[in-house]
Scaffold this motif. Structure first.
Motif, PDB file in Angstrom:
ATOM      1  N   UNK A 130       0.966  -1.307  -0.021  1.00 50.44           N
ATOM      2  CA  UNK A 130      -0.048  -0.028   0.030  1.00 50.44           C
ATOM      3  C   UNK A 130       0.803   1.282  -0.082  1.00 50.44           C
ATOM      4  N   UNK A 131       2.127   1.176   0.522  1.00 50.14           N
ATOM      5  CA  UNK A 131       3.046   2.495   0.715  1.00 50.14           C
ATOM      6  C   UNK A 131       3.947   2.331  -0.277  1.00 50.14           C
ATOM      7  N   UNK A 132       4.355   1.552  -0.873  1.00 52.61           N
ATOM      8  CA  UNK A 132       5.550   1.595  -1.746  1.00 52.61           C
ATOM      9  C   UNK A 132       5.120   1.272  -3.259  1.00 52.61           C
ATOM     10  N   UNK A 133       4.607  -0.148  -3.260  1.00 56.65           N
ATOM     11  CA  UNK A 133       4.181  -0.782  -4.819  1.00 56.65           C
ATOM     12  C   UNK A 133       3.317  -0.201  -5.459  1.00 56.65           C
ATOM     13  N   UNK A 134       1.977  -0.078  -4.708  1.00 60.31           N
ATOM     14  CA  UNK A 134       0.855   0.511  -5.565  1.00 60.31           C
ATOM     15  C   UNK A 134       1.146   2.091  -5.751  1.00 60.31           C
ATOM     16  N   UNK A 135       1.334   2.777  -4.865  1.00 60.52           N
ATOM     17  CA  UNK A 135       1.677   4.350  -5.603  1.00 60.52           C
ATOM     18  C   UNK A 135       2.670   4.433  -6.565  1.00 60.52           C
ATOM     19  N   UNK A 136       3.808   3.740  -6.359  1.00 62.25           N
ATOM     20  CA  UNK A 136       4.575   3.553  -7.456  1.00 62.25           C
ATOM     21  C   UNK A 136       4.371   3.367  -8.889  1.00 62.25           C
ATOM     22  N   UNK A 137       3.192   2.121  -8.772  1.00 60.06           N
ATOM     23  CA  UNK A 137       2.841   1.681 -10.054  1.00 60.06           C
ATOM     24  C   UNK A 137       1.837   2.731 -10.605  1.00 60.06           C
ATOM     25  N   UNK A 138       1.049   3.453  -9.808  1.00 51.18           N
ATOM     26  CA  UNK A 138      -0.050   4.212 -10.061  1.00 51.18           C
ATOM     27  C   UNK A 138       0.069   4.991 -11.345  1.00 51.18           C
ATOM     28  N   UNK A 139       1.085   5.476 -11.680  1.00 54.69           N
ATOM     29  CA  UNK A 139       1.195   6.386 -12.826  1.00 54.69           C
ATOM     30  C   UNK A 139       0.866   5.535 -13.978  1.00 54.69           C
ATOM     31  N   UNK A 140       1.468   4.317 -13.956  1.00 51.19           N
ATOM     32  CA  UNK A 140       1.455   3.339 -15.157  1.00 51.19           C
ATOM     33  C   UNK A 140       0.026   2.914 -15.124  1.00 51.19           C
ATOM     34  N   UNK A 141      -0.770   2.591 -14.181  1.00 51.95           N
ATOM     35  CA  UNK A 141      -1.865   1.869 -14.037  1.00 51.95           C
ATOM     36  C   UNK A 141      -2.917   3.181 -14.573  1.00 51.95           C
ATOM     37  N   UNK A 142      -2.639   4.638 -14.377  1.00 56.43           N
ATOM     38  CA  UNK A 142      -3.399   5.498 -15.255  1.00 56.43           C
ATOM     39  C   UNK A 142      -3.472   5.680 -16.457  1.00 56.43           C
ATOM     40  N   UNK A 143      -2.216   5.335 -17.102  1.00 58.19           N
ATOM     41  CA  UNK A 143      -1.874   5.143 -18.537  1.00 58.19           C
ATOM     42  C   UNK A 143      -3.029   4.282 -18.942  1.00 58.19           C
ATOM     43  N   UNK A 144      -3.022   3.060 -18.283  1.00 62.97           N
ATOM     44  CA  UNK A 144      -3.894   1.716 -18.865  1.00 62.97           C
ATOM     45  C   UNK A 144      -5.236   2.331 -18.831  1.00 62.97           C
ATOM     46  N   UNK A 145      -5.621   2.887 -17.702  1.00 63.31           N
ATOM     47  CA  UNK A 145      -7.040   3.484 -17.475  1.00 63.31           C
ATOM     48  C   UNK A 145      -7.393   4.199 -18.713  1.00 63.31           C
ATOM     49  N   UNK A 146      -6.730   5.275 -19.212  1.00 65.77           N
ATOM     50  CA  UNK A 146      -7.024   5.851 -20.089  1.00 65.77           C
ATOM     51  C   UNK A 146      -7.218   5.357 -21.272  1.00 65.77           C
ATOM     52  N   UNK A 147      -6.273   4.564 -21.741  1.00 68.63           N
ATOM     53  CA  UNK A 147      -6.456   3.580 -23.008  1.00 68.63           C
ATOM     54  C   UNK A 147      -7.545   2.601 -22.870  1.00 68.63           C
ATOM     55  N   UNK A 148      -7.695   1.970 -21.757  1.00 66.50           N
ATOM     56  CA  UNK A 148      -9.038   1.254 -21.619  1.00 66.50           C
ATOM     57  C   UNK A 148     -10.087   2.011 -21.910  1.00 66.50           C
ATOM     58  N   UNK A 149     -10.340   3.418 -21.405  1.00 66.84           N
ATOM     59  CA  UNK A 149     -11.513   3.883 -21.795  1.00 66.84           C
ATOM     60  C   UNK A 149     -11.832   4.367 -23.178  1.00 66.84           C
ATOM     61  N   UNK A 150     -10.591   4.577 -23.804  1.00 64.72           N
ATOM     62  CA  UNK A 150     -10.629   4.773 -25.449  1.00 64.72           C
ATOM     63  C   UNK A 150     -11.239   3.435 -25.979  1.00 64.72           C
ATOM     64  N   UNK A 151     -10.611   2.210 -25.655  1.00 60.44           N
ATOM     65  CA  UNK A 151     -11.039   1.215 -26.417  1.00 60.44           C
ATOM     66  C   UNK A 151     -12.609   0.734 -25.958  1.00 60.44           C
ATOM     67  N   UNK A 152     -13.064   0.913 -24.657  1.00 63.33           N
ATOM     68  CA  UNK A 152     -14.268   0.871 -24.119  1.00 63.33           C
ATOM     69  C   UNK A 152     -15.170   1.370 -25.088  1.00 63.33           C
ATOM     70  N   UNK A 153     -15.360   2.681 -25.426  1.00 58.72           N
ATOM     71  CA  UNK A 153     -16.176   3.361 -26.253  1.00 58.72           C
ATOM     72  C   UNK A 153     -16.059   2.677 -27.790  1.00 58.72           C
ATOM     73  N   UNK A 154     -14.963   2.575 -28.123  1.00 55.63           N
ATOM     74  CA  UNK A 154     -14.672   2.111 -29.557  1.00 55.63           C
ATOM     75  C   UNK A 154     -15.539   0.800 -29.725  1.00 55.63           C
ATOM     76  N   UNK A 155     -15.063  -0.265 -28.778  1.00 51.56           N
ATOM     77  CA  UNK A 155     -15.692  -1.539 -28.813  1.00 51.56           C
ATOM     78  C   UNK A 155     -17.319  -1.259 -28.621  1.00 51.56           C
ATOM     79  N   UNK A 156     -17.600  -0.491 -27.837  1.00 52.31           N
ATOM     80  CA  UNK A 156     -19.113  -0.416 -27.824  1.00 52.31           C
ATOM     81  C   UNK A 156     -20.058   0.226 -29.049  1.00 52.31           C
ATOM     82  N   UNK A 157     -19.015   0.919 -29.657  1.00 56.42           N
ATOM     83  CA  UNK A 157     -19.694   1.575 -30.828  1.00 56.42           C
ATOM     84  C   UNK A 157     -20.031   0.396 -31.714  1.00 56.42           C
TER      85      UNK A 157
END
Lengths: 276, 300
Positions: B212-239
């Motif tokens: 909780x204190x080291x690994x997750x906060x350290x990975x968070x910037x990359x997780x957010x990149x994934x989140x934004x990619x995923x949102x794009x793919x979410x709409x594309x797929x749905x359309x």
């Protein structure tokens, strides 16, 4: 520079940094190494090192790159295990996972602060979770004051300078009142003036708190400025064990110290010539 | 525009306050200084978002004005490309009839359901494989094989399995969202500074605290990149899924309008998709800025 304000004359600070903290300074730990050897594959980095460091002593370990001085330090604090021999801290055999429990702290060349926690939160890392939060914060604040960063507790580490980050790392190491502080070239990445400031700060907290200090450095003048005793490591053994008896605070440029520095450097390079 | 041109000096002042060269130069307010500074930074941040958005909307606004003008002078045929005003009229008409809000609701719910399922599983597997070598050895090869199949290529199979039910769309969206979340979470955890992990161990952090204190906060910037990619793919797929087979939702509304040559409604559907995608990305970016305040790249 503001740093100089942090190095207040010694008489202004009375007693330990954080009197009243639950883990107050308990004096230094003595360190004994018997027949320590460490090999990485075929490479024998340390061979049969015997060493006793009395409680409260400030020892500097100097040597050329790759001589095994950092390995020796990592063995002492339990970050690495010897292939042979054993190490005791105040009579207790050192081992893995014992670093925190035994009051051993280590400071690295990099500050290794958590960038996502504020400065005070980083210092609280040094206190463990057993202490109540309010007390953790109070001890962290006091320790930050002792390193001259009392008003920076709410900052993100990324806005601090390199020297200030190392001060936070020092505060984190000191917060729990360690009995042994291992310093693995902690000032190697700092500029010359900041380094002198930090040396004075380390000397001050050491004399206030009375822990045992082991400093690994490749800067011979730094070793002479700070240490009671200098160990020269060469080819995996202790090549020289020198006492530095000059009174503190020591003045740079003192002819006696300069002569000692010359002797140590000669020793390092003569050994190299002999080794080849 | 004037708002934007005023920003740089204001930001520069904020910086000189926020970064005093040394401690002694900081205002002698002691412990009160940091919260004030943070409030200053976040209000500057809000100002920047507003300023940036204004500039961002300038080009779309210009296009709409030119488009409307070309329609008014009869250069653009209404049965090919209806005027923006006609599309707005269609929006008002469909909102009044209730079809538009219902379609948006149905599509959004589908998107989010697929996102939660796929993103959740992706995040969980990314964390598991990032933290455990065994888990990675067990699953990563299979996942990498599946990843190389374009998920939209599964549409015929999915229709055979699920018909044109909600299940089909949920499955496709979840599958599309899964991989960006999985890969970026795994990458984020792998790239947490091992020196920080060693530090955590030395300071006696147990596995849970280390995570909780080291690994997750350290990975968070990359997780957010994934989140934004995923949102794009979410709409594309749905359309794609809604356009091929659906009985409700925005895609269905567009396909129905096509049958009756209602070009304005088709255009409206496309614009709604664009706005929904933009909204999702904005929310993700806001979350990113809020949770990565410590990161110099997100602070200014």
């Amino acid at each position: 520079m503001a740093i100089s304000t942090a190095i207040s004359p010694r008489h202004t600070v009375s007693g330990p940094v954080h009197a009243g903290g639950s883990a107050g300074p308990q004096g230094g730990a003595s360190v004994t190494l018997r027949g320590i050897a460490r090999a990485f594959g075929d490479k024998q980095v340390l061979r049969r090192v015997d060493l006793h460091i009395p409680a409260g002593q400030f020892v500097a370990i100097v040597g050329k790159s790759g001589c095994g001085k950092s390995t020796l330090l990592r063995l002492i604090v339990g970050l690495d295990q010897p292939t042979d021999g054993h190490i005791t801290l105040s009579g207790v055999t050192a081992g893995e996972e014992k670093t925190a429990a035994d009051g051993v702290r280590i400071m690295f060349q990099e500050p290794r602060l958590l960038p996502w926690e504020r400065v005070r939160g980083n210092v609280e890392v040094g206190l463990g979770r057993d202490l109540p939060k309010a007390e953790r914060q109070a001890v962290a604040t006091r320790t930050l004051e002792a390193v001259g960063l009392g008003d920076r507790g709410g900052e993100w580490p990324s806005v601090l300078s390199g020297g200030q980050k190392q001060r936070v790392a020092l505060a984190r190491a000191l917060a729990s009142g360690p009995r042994l502080l291992a310093l693995d070239e902690p000032l190697g990445a700092l500029d010359a003036l900041t380094r002198i400031d930090m040396q004075r700060l380390i000397e001050k907290v050491w004399s206030d708190q009375g822990f045992t200090a082991i400093l690994v450095t490749h800067d011979v003048s730094e070793a002479i400025a700070l240490a009671d005793r200098i160990l020269v490591i060469d080819q995996g053994t202790i090549a020289a064990d020198l006492a530095v008896s000059s009174p503190r605070p020591r003045h740079r440029g003192d002819p006696e110290l300069a002569a000692l520095e010359g002797r140590i450097i000669d020793a390092l390079f003569n050994d190299q010539a002999a080794g080849i | 525009m004037s708002d934007a041109t005023l920003k740089p000096p204001a930001a520069a002042t904020a910086r000189t306050i926020a970064f005093p060269p040394e401690a002694a130069l900081a205002p002698p307010v002691g412990e009160r200084a940091p919260p004030g500074r943070i409030a200053g930074v976040s209000s500057a941040l809000a100002g920047r978002i507003a300023g940036g958005n204004l500039i961002g909307w300038l080009v779309p606004a210009l296009i709409v004005i030119v488009w409307e003008a070309l329609s008014r002078i009869g250069y653009l045929q209404p049965n090919v490309l209806p005027a923006p005003s006609a599309i707005v009229a269609a929006a008002i008409r469909l909102t009044a009839s209730g079809q538009l809000p219902e379609s948006i609701g149905v599509s959004t719910l589908r998107a989010l359901a697929g996102f939660v399922v796929g993103g959740g599983v992706g995040l969980a597997l990314g964390l598991a494989n990032g933290l455990s070598r065994l888990s990675e050895k067990l699953t990563d090869t299979s996942l990498q094989m599946v990843r190389n199949v374009p998920h939209l290529a599964l549409i015929p199979l999915v229709i055979l399995w699920f018909g044109i039910d909600e299940g089909a769309k949920l499955f496709l969206v979840a599958l599309g969202v899964f991989f960006p979340m999985y890969i970026n979470t795994l990458h984020g955890i792998r790239n947490v500074d091992p020196q920080l992990i060693e530090m955590g161990r030395i300071y006696g952090m147990k596995q849970g605290e280390l995570f909780w204190r080291v690994i997750l906060p350290g990975a968070l910037p990359s997780i957010f990149v994934g989140l934004r990619y995923a949102l794009g793919i979410m709409w594309l797929t749905l359309i794609v899924a809604e356009t091929i087979a659906a009985e409700s939702g925005i895609g269905h509304m567009a396909m129905q309008a096509r049958e009756f040559l209602l070009v304005d409604v088709v255009m409206l559907s496309i614009i709604i998709y664009a706005l929904l995608g933009k909204a999702a990305d904005s929310i993700a970016r806001l979350l990113e800025r809020l949770s990565l305040q410590w990161h110099p790249a997100y602070r200014k």
